[in-house]
Design a protein around this motif. Structure first.
Motif, PDB file in Angstrom:
ATOM      1  N   ALA A 118      25.835 -28.128 -17.431  1.00 16.28           N
ATOM      2  CA  ALA A 118      25.314 -28.065 -18.800  1.00 16.28           C
ATOM      3  C   ALA A 118      24.518 -29.333 -19.095  1.00 16.28           C
ATOM      4  N   ASP A 119      24.982 -30.471 -18.597  1.00 17.19           N
ATOM      5  CA  ASP A 119      24.260 -31.729 -18.825  1.00 17.19           C
ATOM      6  C   ASP A 119      22.861 -31.679 -18.228  1.00 17.19           C
ATOM      7  N   ARG A 120      22.704 -31.057 -17.075  1.00 14.99           N
ATOM      8  CA  ARG A 120      21.379 -30.936 -16.445  1.00 14.99           C
ATOM      9  C   ARG A 120      20.453 -30.089 -17.314  1.00 14.99           C
ATOM     10  N   ILE A 121      20.974 -29.021 -17.875  1.00 14.43           N
ATOM     11  CA  ILE A 121      20.177 -28.154 -18.745  1.00 14.43           C
ATOM     12  C   ILE A 121      19.819 -28.893 -20.032  1.00 14.43           C
ATOM     13  N   ILE A 122      20.798 -29.581 -20.609  1.00 18.11           N
ATOM     14  CA  ILE A 122      20.578 -30.352 -21.836  1.00 18.11           C
ATOM     15  C   ILE A 122      19.478 -31.385 -21.618  1.00 18.11           C
ATOM     16  N   GLU A 123      19.533 -32.081 -20.491  1.00 16.64           N
ATOM     17  CA  GLU A 123      18.509 -33.072 -20.162  1.00 16.64           C
ATOM     18  C   GLU A 123      17.140 -32.414 -19.985  1.00 16.64           C
ATOM     19  N   ASP A 124      17.108 -31.298 -19.273  1.00 14.61           N
ATOM     20  CA  ASP A 124      15.847 -30.595 -19.013  1.00 14.61           C
ATOM     21  C   ASP A 124      15.189 -30.128 -20.314  1.00 14.61           C
ATOM     22  N   VAL A 125      15.998 -29.622 -21.229  1.00 14.26           N
ATOM     23  CA  VAL A 125      15.469 -29.102 -22.498  1.00 14.26           C
ATOM     24  C   VAL A 125      15.169 -30.237 -23.475  1.00 14.26           C
ATOM     25  N   GLY A 126      15.893 -31.352 -23.345  1.00 12.81           N
ATOM     26  CA  GLY A 126      15.686 -32.477 -24.251  1.00 12.81           C
ATOM     27  C   GLY A 126      16.371 -32.270 -25.597  1.00 12.81           C
ATOM     28  N   ILE A 127      17.612 -31.802 -25.540  1.00 12.46           N
ATOM     29  CA  ILE A 127      18.384 -31.563 -26.759  1.00 12.46           C
ATOM     30  C   ILE A 127      19.714 -32.305 -26.666  1.00 12.46           C
ATOM     31  N   THR A 128      20.462 -32.286 -27.754  1.00 14.74           N
ATOM     32  CA  THR A 128      21.786 -32.905 -27.748  1.00 14.74           C
ATOM     33  C   THR A 128      22.824 -31.892 -27.288  1.00 14.74           C
ATOM     34  N   LYS A 129      23.984 -32.406 -26.907  1.00 12.50           N
ATOM     35  CA  LYS A 129      25.088 -31.522 -26.530  1.00 12.50           C
ATOM     36  C   LYS A 129      25.497 -30.643 -27.703  1.00 12.50           C
ATOM     37  N   VAL A 130      25.490 -31.213 -28.901  1.00 16.19           N
ATOM     38  CA  VAL A 130      25.865 -30.442 -30.085  1.00 16.19           C
ATOM     39  C   VAL A 130      24.929 -29.244 -30.246  1.00 16.19           C
ATOM     40  N   THR A 131      23.634 -29.477 -30.079  1.00 13.11           N
ATOM     41  CA  THR A 131      22.660 -28.381 -30.197  1.00 13.11           C
ATOM     42  C   THR A 131      22.901 -27.337 -29.114  1.00 13.11           C
ATOM     43  N   PHE A 132      23.112 -27.794 -27.896  1.00 11.86           N
ATOM     44  CA  PHE A 132      23.362 -26.868 -26.788  1.00 11.86           C
ATOM     45  C   PHE A 132      24.567 -25.987 -27.094  1.00 11.86           C
ATOM     46  N   TYR A 133      25.696 -26.613 -27.441  1.00 14.05           N
ATOM     47  CA  TYR A 133      26.934 -25.863 -27.647  1.00 14.05           C
ATOM     48  C   TYR A 133      26.922 -25.039 -28.935  1.00 14.05           C
ATOM     49  N   ARG A 134      26.037 -25.354 -29.848  1.00 14.10           N
ATOM     50  CA  ARG A 134      25.869 -24.507 -31.032  1.00 14.10           C
ATOM     51  C   ARG A 134      25.287 -23.151 -30.621  1.00 14.10           C
ATOM     52  N   HIS A 135      24.401 -23.178 -29.645  1.00  8.19           N
ATOM     53  CA  HIS A 135      23.781 -21.934 -29.168  1.00  8.19           C
ATOM     54  C   HIS A 135      24.643 -21.216 -28.140  1.00  8.19           C
ATOM     55  N   PHE A 136      25.306 -21.978 -27.275  1.00  9.00           N
ATOM     56  CA  PHE A 136      26.114 -21.411 -26.198  1.00  9.00           C
ATOM     57  C   PHE A 136      27.433 -22.178 -26.119  1.00  9.00           C
ATOM     58  N   PRO A 137      28.474 -21.675 -26.794  1.00  7.50           N
ATOM     59  CA  PRO A 137      29.755 -22.398 -26.836  1.00  7.50           C
ATOM     60  C   PRO A 137      30.365 -22.676 -25.461  1.00  7.50           C
ATOM     61  N   THR A 138      30.071 -21.825 -24.474  1.00  3.69           N
ATOM     62  CA  THR A 138      30.586 -22.043 -23.122  1.00  3.69           C
ATOM     63  C   THR A 138      29.470 -21.784 -22.114  1.00  3.69           C
ATOM     64  N   LYS A 139      29.642 -22.323 -20.924  1.00  2.41           N
ATOM     65  CA  LYS A 139      28.677 -22.055 -19.858  1.00  2.41           C
ATOM     66  C   LYS A 139      28.711 -20.576 -19.481  1.00  2.41           C
ATOM     67  N   SER A 140      29.868 -19.956 -19.613  1.00  4.62           N
ATOM     68  CA  SER A 140      29.972 -18.522 -19.354  1.00  4.62           C
ATOM     69  C   SER A 140      29.088 -17.738 -20.326  1.00  4.62           C
ATOM     70  N   ASP A 141      29.075 -18.143 -21.598  1.00  4.06           N
ATOM     71  CA  ASP A 141      28.200 -17.485 -22.583  1.00  4.06           C
ATOM     72  C   ASP A 141      26.735 -17.611 -22.168  1.00  4.06           C
TER      73      ASP A 141
END
Length: 195
Positions: free
Chosen positions: A40-63
């Protein structure tokens, strides 16, 4: 119910755009590197967003993985349905074989996204496997429909044969060129139909 304010509409569009950017990066990274190998950290870095933003959209990596596979399924279904020629099963299979040959021999091709995901998620109860199985069930039913159009004796058995040929062609794409993969797949498809 009150109308959406301009600020709310802008926030909704922005959230949708962020979700799409996450899915785009995930699709590229999951396919190139594998689902489990992509953090998830690699995706967050690639997109240039915060972890909070990432997990707001996708609560789990499975999602996120299920969303990625759902998107892949929609694209593959659209392509498959576009390749079919109603009432022309042999022509349909030739078009499908040509498309698989082209896709499986293209630069960066790493196999079927669904077969790859199934290899990474062994638990058949996992939501990822459920998504994979749903798409493969749909594809099997499409092959059965083509086989029924060809008036074969056992459309379900022919569909399973067509699916195995398709899966083999996807793997063979690493080893051959598009024309040979498409030609061999066309021969296999039409032989399975008895055409």
């Amino acid at each position: 119910m009150s109308a959406e304010t301009p600020t709310e509409a802008t926030q909704r569009r922005s959230a949708g755009a962020t979700r799409e950017r996450i899915l785009e990066a995930s699709s590229r990274l999951f396919y190139a590197q594998g689902i489990r190998a992509t953090s998830a950290d690699r995706i967050i870095e690639d997109v240039g967003i915060t972890k909070v933003t990432f997990y707001r959209h996708f609560p789990t990596k499975s999602d996120l993985t299920v969303a990625y596979l759902t998107q892949q399924a929609a694209m593959e279904r659209g392509w498959f349905e576009g390749a079919r020629i109603p009432g022309e099963p042999v022509a349909s299979l030739r078009a499908i074989a040509a498309g698989i040959g082209t896709a499986s021999c293209s630069p960066g091709f790493r196999g079927c996204a669904f077969i790859n995901a199934a290899a990474e998620f062994a638990d058949v109860e996992d939501p990822v496997r459920t998504t994979v199985d749903a798409h493969r069930t749909w594809m099997l039913s499409e092959f059965a429909s083509i086989a029924a159009e060809a008036n074969v004796d056992d459309p379900e058995q022919v569909a399973r044969t067509l699916m195995m040929l398709r899966d083999g062609a996807m793997v063979n794409g690493y080893l051959g060129d598009a024309d040979h993969v498409a030609e061999s797949l066309t021969i296999g498809f039409t032989t399975a139909l008895g055409a």
